[in-house]
Design a protein around this motif. Sequence first.
Motif, PDB file in Angstrom:
ATOM      1  N   PRO A   1       0.916  -1.326   0.011  1.00 11.85           N
ATOM      2  CA  PRO A   1      -0.033  -0.099  -0.088  1.00 11.85           C
ATOM      3  C   PRO A   1       0.936   1.061   0.000  1.00 11.85           C
ATOM      4  N   PHE A   2       1.983   1.334   0.706  1.00  9.89           N
ATOM      5  CA  PHE A   2       2.843   2.559   0.576  1.00  9.89           C
ATOM      6  C   PHE A   2       3.435   2.708  -0.674  1.00  9.89           C
ATOM      7  N   LEU A   3       3.841   1.551  -1.304  1.00  3.17           N
ATOM      8  CA  LEU A   3       4.279   1.848  -2.738  1.00  3.17           C
ATOM      9  C   LEU A   3       3.185   2.305  -3.595  1.00  3.17           C
TER      10      LEU A   3
ATOM     11  N   PHE B   1       3.416   5.774  -5.614  1.00  2.00           N
ATOM     12  CA  PHE B   1       3.310   5.557  -7.153  1.00  2.00           C
ATOM     13  C   PHE B   1       2.347   6.928  -7.364  1.00  2.00           C
ATOM     14  N   ALA B   2       1.199   6.957  -6.573  1.00  2.00           N
ATOM     15  CA  ALA B   2       0.069   7.839  -6.832  1.00  2.00           C
ATOM     16  C   ALA B   2       0.433   9.269  -6.770  1.00  2.00           C
TER      17      ALA B   2
ATOM     18  N   LEU C   1      -5.722   6.977  -2.815  1.00  2.00           N
ATOM     19  CA  LEU C   1      -4.442   5.966  -2.587  1.00  2.00           C
ATOM     20  C   LEU C   1      -3.713   6.490  -1.890  1.00  2.00           C
ATOM     21  N   ILE C   2      -3.360   7.733  -2.020  1.00  2.00           N
ATOM     22  CA  ILE C   2      -2.156   8.436  -1.241  1.00  2.00           C
ATOM     23  C   ILE C   2      -2.433   8.581   0.177  1.00  2.00           C
ATOM     24  N   ILE C   3      -3.838   8.814   0.497  1.00  2.00           N
ATOM     25  CA  ILE C   3      -4.078   8.865   1.723  1.00  2.00           C
ATOM     26  C   ILE C   3      -3.947   7.478   2.589  1.00  2.00           C
ATOM     27  N   LEU C   4      -4.206   6.537   1.774  1.00  2.00           N
ATOM     28  CA  LEU C   4      -4.374   4.931   2.318  1.00  2.00           C
ATOM     29  C   LEU C   4      -2.846   4.721   2.695  1.00  2.00           C
TER      30      LEU C   4
END
Length: 72
Positions: free
Chosen positions: A11-13, A17-18, A53-56
Amino acid sequence: MDIKKRLKNKPFLVALFAAFMMLLQTILEPIGIDVTLFNATITNIFNAVLAVLIILGVVVDPLTGGISDKEK
């Protein structure tokens, strides 16, 4: 913050990317490169998905699998 563990966390990757994609859009647009996907509405939806996606990816705990929190 343990960077090595974060770089192994999917999830961090995805969030990284986002964030890169949003940064690229921000840099290219002022210099005249059109980054619109089909139309403005689709681009806005794409940007909203990237933001989620960035927040997650930022708030996820890299010590657990997926995006869940560890049990106490």
